[in-house]
Design a protein around this motif. Structure first.
Motif, PDB file in Angstrom:
ATOM      1  N   PRO A 176      26.852  50.904  44.724  1.00 10.20           N
ATOM      2  CA  PRO A 176      27.122  52.120  44.324  1.00 10.20           C
ATOM      3  C   PRO A 176      26.032  52.656  43.266  1.00 10.20           C
ATOM      4  O   PRO A 176      26.214  53.724  42.416  1.00 10.20           O
ATOM      5  N   LEU A 177      24.888  52.116  43.088  1.00 11.30           N
ATOM      6  CA  LEU A 177      24.061  52.385  42.086  1.00 11.30           C
ATOM      7  C   LEU A 177      23.201  53.575  42.536  1.00 11.30           C
ATOM      8  O   LEU A 177      22.775  53.787  43.599  1.00 11.30           O
ATOM      9  N   GLY A 178      23.111  54.413  41.514  1.00  8.96           N
ATOM     10  CA  GLY A 178      22.283  55.364  41.585  1.00  8.96           C
ATOM     11  C   GLY A 178      20.738  55.347  41.489  1.00  8.96           C
ATOM     12  O   GLY A 178      20.531  54.186  41.315  1.00  8.96           O
ATOM     13  N   PRO A 179      19.931  56.184  41.905  1.00  7.41           N
ATOM     14  CA  PRO A 179      18.319  55.954  41.320  1.00  7.41           C
ATOM     15  C   PRO A 179      17.931  55.409  40.192  1.00  7.41           C
ATOM     16  O   PRO A 179      17.234  54.432  40.160  1.00  7.41           O
ATOM     17  N   GLU A 180      18.536  55.765  39.004  1.00  5.83           N
ATOM     18  CA  GLU A 180      17.988  55.444  37.552  1.00  5.83           C
ATOM     19  C   GLU A 180      18.738  53.965  37.584  1.00  5.83           C
ATOM     20  O   GLU A 180      17.880  52.941  37.262  1.00  5.83           O
ATOM     21  N   GLU A 181      19.833  53.636  37.864  1.00  8.33           N
ATOM     22  CA  GLU A 181      20.460  52.347  37.892  1.00  8.33           C
ATOM     23  C   GLU A 181      19.348  51.348  38.956  1.00  8.33           C
ATOM     24  O   GLU A 181      19.479  50.225  38.322  1.00  8.33           O
ATOM     25  N   ALA A 182      19.486  51.952  40.026  1.00 10.85           N
ATOM     26  CA  ALA A 182      18.824  51.019  41.181  1.00 10.85           C
ATOM     27  C   ALA A 182      17.270  50.645  40.629  1.00 10.85           C
ATOM     28  O   ALA A 182      16.627  49.366  40.872  1.00 10.85           O
ATOM     29  N   ALA A 183      16.630  51.688  40.148  1.00 14.47           N
ATOM     30  CA  ALA A 183      15.178  51.396  39.438  1.00 14.47           C
ATOM     31  C   ALA A 183      15.304  50.198  38.509  1.00 14.47           C
ATOM     32  O   ALA A 183      14.448  49.473  38.178  1.00 14.47           O
ATOM     33  N   GLY A 184      16.581  50.568  37.614  1.00 11.20           N
ATOM     34  CA  GLY A 184      16.744  49.518  36.661  1.00 11.20           C
ATOM     35  C   GLY A 184      16.760  48.148  37.024  1.00 11.20           C
ATOM     36  O   GLY A 184      16.368  47.066  36.554  1.00 11.20           O
ATOM     37  N   ASP A 185      17.088  47.835  38.312  1.00 13.86           N
ATOM     38  CA  ASP A 185      17.297  46.715  38.914  1.00 13.86           C
ATOM     39  C   ASP A 185      15.938  46.050  39.173  1.00 13.86           C
ATOM     40  O   ASP A 185      15.832  44.875  38.921  1.00 13.86           O
ATOM     41  N   VAL A 186      15.020  47.023  39.520  1.00 14.34           N
ATOM     42  CA  VAL A 186      13.657  46.474  39.690  1.00 14.34           C
ATOM     43  C   VAL A 186      12.898  45.948  38.413  1.00 14.34           C
ATOM     44  O   VAL A 186      12.503  44.838  38.211  1.00 14.34           O
TER      45      VAL A 186
END
Length: 420
Positions: A176-186
């Motif tokens: 369910p992650l959006g672009p900002e949250e997914a980038a935060g995963d990096v």
């Protein structure tokens, strides 16, 4: 020799894990433009292009003549000698590069080799064996490329010479992650799953074998900002997305407003010739010095002659524009099919790199069979083999796109009515 006999002999001498399409595999023996013929004389619209490879079409006279002329002179010499077409091709690629500053190019024989070389350059330049890749990615079938591939079905071994961490893909299929949250995963991976000194982040602008999945706007831009904080290199795997296939841009990564450090390419560069390359910032490409390196086959006379002619054909005939126009029409047509048939979960992609998600591998296989019977060849992909992949030569016409879409729609309708 009929296809049944050829299949029997194939199974006797080829590894059993080599995949073949269709319940009764076919042998393609001739091609012309965006059409192909099998050994039994059946004609097809080629809407998979040899796995997103035949970008300019089959038997293009301008390319065939160059390859024939070169073959009459010399096939091979190795990189121990100057190769004129290799230099001309590298100059043209550098001219087209989206990477600012001085660029250099190294030629290899495939996309897997290109990604292997890019990983070698990145890890050497950064003095680190740590790499971040995306879940759902595919970067090749060789040992190193397989180790950064984020799909279990395409990883024959879990062993690797690299320390690889996989970031969450910002697509609904993966979470369910959006672009900002997914980038935060990096960022979180860098801080928790690595030493903090990572060599590179490698990603496809559109995941090819993953089923033509594209990250949402803003994702790569945010990731690049995070990478730049500590100097981590961005490798854009353009083995499937380069040379105008996505329509709006020559390189797939340009759609995201991001400048990578290295670009890998293959498939479309040779239009079927065994060809690949890495292009990037000169200081990274030169990082193997002062050691001496060669390539026996990379950038050989025949492959670079054909690739240079192919690249010029793409540019001179406006194939990127055609990918945008015909691809846009085809995507709208596919979206119309999706609206009419509940089995279609999603239509995605850009230009002439389009995916139709059915969510069911069995249904995809049946649709491919029905389409072959009706004269159209498509591909498949996705994490579970649940997507139809559409990637015809960029010379394809709107009329052919409409015919292929009609065949696809009738096959999907049959599946939806219980034809599975």
């Amino acid at each position: 020799m009929n296809p049944d006999e050829l299949l029997r002999r194939h199974r006797a001498v080829m590894p059993g894990w080599i995949a073949l399409y269709y319940e009764r595999p076919i042998e393609l023996v001739r091609g012309e433009g965006f059409k192909v013929w099998d050994s039994e004389g059946n004609e097809y619209l080629d809407f998979f292009g040899g796995i997103v490879t035949t970008i300019s079409g089959h038997a293009v006279p301008e390319i065939v003549e160059v390859v024939r002329s070169q073959a009459e002179r010399i096939f091979h010499s190795s990189t121990l000698y100057l190769i004129r077409n290799q230099i001309l091709l590298a100059e043209k690629l550098v001219e087209l590069s989206p990477i600012s500053g001085e660029n250099k190019v190294f030629f290899v024989g495939s996309g897997s080799e290109a990604n292997e070389a890019a990983l070698l350059f990145a890890t050497t330049y950064r003095n680190s064996g740590e790499v971040i890749a995306l879940r759902g990615s595919y970067h090749g079938g060789s040992y190193g490329a397989m180790s950064v591939t984020g799909q279990a079905p395409w990883r024959a071994t879990s062993r690797s010479a690299l320390d690889v961490s996989y970031a969450i893909n910002p697509h609904p299929a993966y979470g369910p992650l959006g672009p900002e949250e997914a980038a935060g995963d990096v960022r979180n991976l860098i801080e928790t799953a690595t030493t903090g000194h990572v060599a590179a982040f490698i990603a496809e602008p559109i995941q090819g074998v993953g089923g033509f999945i594209e990250p949402p706007p803003g994702y790569f831009r945010r990731v690049k900002e995070i990478l730049d904080e500590t100097g981590i290199l961005f490798i854009s795997d353009e083995v499937q997305t380069a040379f105008g296939r996505t329509g709006d841009h020559f390189w797939g990564i340009e759609a995201h407003g991001v400048e990578p450090d290295l670009i890998t390419m293959a498939k479309g560069i040779g239009n079927g010739l065994a060809m690949g390359a890495v292009m990037g910032r000169a200081e990274i490409m030169d990082s193997l010095s002062p050691k001496l390196h060669i390539s026996t086959f990379g950038g050989n006379h025949l492959a670079t002659a054909g690739a240079f002619a192919n690249l010029n054909f793409i540019l001179e005939n406006g194939l990127q524009h055609n990918a945008r126009e015909v691809g846009g029409y085809l995507k709208r047509r596919l979206e119309g099919i999706a609206n009419e048939h509940e089995i279609v979960a999603e239509v995605r992609g850009r230009g002439l790199m389009l995916g139709v998600e059915l969510g069911d591998a069995v249904a995809v296989n049946r649709v491919l069979e029905l389409c072959r019977e009706r004269g159209v060849l498509f591909g498949k992909g996705g994490l579970r083999g649940s997507a139809i992949r559409i990637s015809p030569p960029l010379t394809v016409t709107r009329e052919a796109a409409e015919e292929a879409a009609g065949v696809l729609e009738s096959a999907i309708a049959g599946i939806g009515e219980g034809g599975r």
